[in-house]
Design an enzyme around this catalytic site. Structure first.
Site, PDB file in Angstrom:
ATOM      1  N   GLU A 255       2.497  -0.200   8.551  1.00 28.19           N
ATOM      2  CA  GLU A 255       1.262   0.402   8.767  1.00 28.19           C
ATOM      3  C   GLU A 255      -0.112  -0.733   8.692  1.00 28.19           C
ATOM      4  O   GLU A 255      -0.561  -1.208   7.598  1.00 28.19           O
ATOM      5  CB  GLU A 255       0.539   1.522   7.643  1.00 28.19           C
ATOM      6  CG  GLU A 255      -0.441   2.143   8.166  1.00 28.19           C
ATOM      7  CD  GLU A 255      -1.503   2.038   7.102  1.00 28.19           C
ATOM      8  OE1 GLU A 255      -2.502   1.278   7.387  1.00 28.19           O
ATOM      9  OE2 GLU A 255      -1.732   2.595   5.930  1.00 28.19           O
ATOM     10  N   CYS A 294      -8.660   0.493   6.672  1.00 31.87           N
ATOM     11  CA  CYS A 294      -7.693   0.514   7.741  1.00 31.87           C
ATOM     12  C   CYS A 294      -7.841   1.596   9.063  1.00 31.87           C
ATOM     13  O   CYS A 294      -7.752   1.363  10.047  1.00 31.87           O
ATOM     14  CB  CYS A 294      -6.109   0.503   7.493  1.00 31.87           C
ATOM     15  SG  CYS A 294      -5.829   2.157   6.579  1.00 31.87           S
TER      16      CYS A 294
END
Length: 685
Positions: A255, A294
């Site tokens: 990720e 993120c």
């Protein structure tokens, strides 16, 4: 505070001490003791010590462990808030990290108990009929992997990043080795220490690595192990291509930070609610966690004619953002996580300024140490410039990009080659459909906001534990969260094939066509513990009459012509009067229900109902009630007695043994035993 490693059942008190610096004061807040660790031994300890203990439990038992662990942490949350300030997080920032992480544990536990089997493994979906007569069938099950999961977490969410990975891993039956980023590791360490001291998990179920680089850890993984990494795409790809990871096909979930976008719909004007909602969201994503998310909005895509409106609105809103000590109530944005992050951020912004112009860089607060200010850049020709779609400045900034059509907006959104999340603000559902479907292949999540959902929207940058988190391409191609899916991600799916009876015995869940055993005592007169999967009750018969159908039509008010009009019924698909499907359902219940008081409390629901053949006057029906599967339910303070849920497979046939209806009935049935999980009381998550 000393941040130490915990492996093979002991704290490691040796090693080189390294100061962990407060993002606020610039002084040390803790010391990390980095030792030369036995990574091979840690992996072996997890596999041999904790793995078998976890796999003995059912998925629901493991899920309850996570629920009780979440309750344990929630009681100590104020300790975490106090420590979190040193990471640069405001109270609101810390809420996302701390209570967001704990809340994810509650949700993942609850979803697992609702959607997954109360067995050590999960029986997934229905069976597949693989032969003409049904004597050879298939069934997918998901079983615990016999390895260890390595979790390498990023610096920006020390608590959430650890808990959202660990919870589904433990529920799946797999122990974890947790390696946080040194930056902010003192907060992850405090939470880990409290989890360990709760004694809720088997020894070795969680281990902790205090280190900058995890030594030769990846060298000791095998095909049953897995790695989950959150961080930069460059580092993630480097780890993913590690020779041992490649050679042993070790599962690797990546990720990576991505250049997420938010799009202002072409229909939105400055006087509309959607415009204000858009500005608020972009500004929030720039300043929450100081833009160190993120999922933050790096690219703000707006209609060409709205560029000036958007830039001015962002300026006005950002001017009100007070930058300073996150411990102060008036502070809206704290510092970045470290001086190193500030240096990287400024370098990345400088790179972007080669092809953009700065339209806002003033701040309202401190400018020294790890502090920085929100920045808005503008790129006039975003389709012609590549670096704005490749370079991510990981901090409080966004780049405004104009577009002239929906097609161009979609092209810009997808130009970053994969992101964790995109969003669209529009009041026009036609625009919503076109843009969403155009962007969907390149985004792991896509949020569409208008005035109807804005009040309850969780926001562009909030991965919810119910929904999957991850994205294609540059975002890593991985997937986390997603409710019960998060648990399945950590398991091994196996396709079983064999006879229905054999697969029923293997899975401990009834599969249609399997042999059954007639119960000596009526099932409704047995306690939860006494009922066995495959145990059945075949009822007496009932011959359906015209009077039955007429009375049911009168009672229910359902006078559909196929049940009440002989002439019309003759022209119908059936060619004659037929009984209501719900009459068949009701009469079958009358055949199998036991009238006397007993352990059965109530009918909890009905699933997968199918009326497979018509029933006409003169047909004789019979029901067969079969124990399909069982689930224990936690006893709450308000419950008079403990109970479980029993799923019954019901088959209704006619005089020719032809199936006329099938479905699953759920009943609540008293338990004799009070289990350990029943002593943990509290609000249901």
């Amino acid at each position: 505070m000393q941040v130490k490693s915990y492996i093979k059942g002991e704290w490691i008190d040796r090693g080189e001490s390294k100061d962990l610096i407060s993002a606020v004061t610039g002084g040390p807040v803790a010391q990390m003791l980095e030792a030369d660790l036995d990574y091979k031994g840690a992996c072996k300890y997890a596999r041999q010590k904790a793995g078998p203990e976890l796999r003995k439990m059912s998925i629901h038992e493991r899920a309850f462990k996570i629920k009780f662990l979440a309750q344990h942490l929630l009681e100590r949350k104020e300790d975490y808030y106090e420590l979190s300030t040193h990471t640069g997080a405001t109270r609101q920032d810390s809420w996302i990290d701390i209570e967001g992480g704990i809340g994810s544990m509650f949700t993942l536990s609850s979803k697992s108990r609702i959607e997954l089997s109360d067995l050590p493994y999960h029986v997934e979906g229905g069976h597949e009929r693989l032969s003409r007569e049904g004597t050879f069938v298939g069934q997918h099950i998901c079983v615990p992997r016999q390895g260890v999961a390595v979790h390498i977490n990023a610096f920006n969410f020390p608590v959430w990043g650890m808990l959202e990975k660990m919870a589904p891993c433990i529920i799946s039956g797999m122990p974890a080795i947790i390696k946080p980023s040194p930056t902010g590791s003192y907060l992850a360490y405090k939470v880990f220490k409290d989890m360990l001291e709760s004694n809720l998990l088997p020894e070795g179920a969680i281990q902790f690595i205090a280190a900058d680089v995890p030594g030769d850890l990846l060298d000791h993984l095998n095909s049953q192990d897995s790695v989950s990494f959150t961080g930069s795409a460059t580092t993630g790809q480097k780890l993913k291509s590690h020779p041992n990871i490649v050679a042993n096909n070790v599962r690797f979930n990546l990720e990576a930070d991505s250049l997420n976008c938010s799009i202002l719909g072409g229909d939105v004007t400055p006087d509309m609610e959607e415009f204000d909602l858009f500005i608020k969201e972009v500004a929030n994503e720039m300043t929450v966690k100081s833009g160190q998310k993120c999922t933050a909005i790096r690219r703000t895509i707006v209609p060409k004619e709205r560029v000036n409106d958007v830039v001015e609105a962002l300026k006005n809103r950002l001017q009100k953002t007070t930058v300073g000590d996150p411990g102060q109530k008036e502070t809206r944005m704290g510092p970045l996580a470290s001086a190193t992050q500030v240096e990287r951020f400024e370098q990345q912004v400088s790179s972007l300024l080669e092809t953009t112009e700065s339209v806002y860089s003033n701040g309202n607060g401190q400018h020294n140490g790890a502090f920085t200010n929100p920045k808005v850049l503008l790129c006039h020709r975003p389709l012609e410039v590549d670096n704005i779609h490749k370079v991510e400045a990981f901090g409080p900034m966004t780049t405004v990009m104009p577009y002239e059509s929906n097609e161009e907006a979609i092209e810009l959104a997808n130009k970053a080659d994969g992101s964790l999340v995109g969003s669209l603000f529009t009041a026009n559902d036609d625009i919503a459909r076109e843009v969403t479907l155009g962007c969907a292949p390149y985004h792991g999540r896509f949020m569409v906001v208008n005035r109807d959902c804005a009040d309850e929207s969780t926001g562009h940058g909030s991965p919810m534990p119910h929904m999957v988190h991850g994205g294609p391409g540059h975002a890593g191609g991985g997937q986390e969260l997603g409710g019960a899916r998060a648990v399945i991600h950590n398991m091994q799916r196996v396709a079983l094939q064999g006879s229905p009876t054999t697969l029923t015995n293997i899975t401990n869940q009834y599969i249609k066509g399997a042999e059954t055993k007639e119960a000596e005592t009526h099932p409704f007169q047995q306690y939860f513990e006494d009922l066995e999967v495959g145990e059945a009750r075949t009822t007496d018969t009932h011959t359906v009459t015209e009077e039955d159908i007429e009375r049911f039509a009168d009672l229910s008010g359902d006078e559909f012509y196929a049940h009440t009009d002989p002439e019309a019924a003759e022209r119908s698909l059936f060619g004659e009067i037929v009984a209501h499907g719900y009459f068949v359902l009701s009469r079958a219940a009358g055949l199998f229900v036991h009238p006397d008081e007993g352990p059965v409390i109530l009918n909890y629901g009905l699933e997968n109902l199918r009326f497979t053949n018509p029933v006409a006057p003169g047909d004789t029906i019979q029901a067969k009630l079969i124990v399909k599967r069982k689930t224990v339910r936690q006893k709450k303070a308000k419950d008079k007695f403990p109970f479980g849920i029993v799923y019954w497979d019901v088959e209704v046939t006619n005089q020719d043994d032809v199936l006329v209806a099938e479905y699953t009935i759920l009943t609540l049935i008293k338990r004799r035993e009070v289990l350990d999980m029943d002593i943990f009381e509290g609000n249901e998550d």
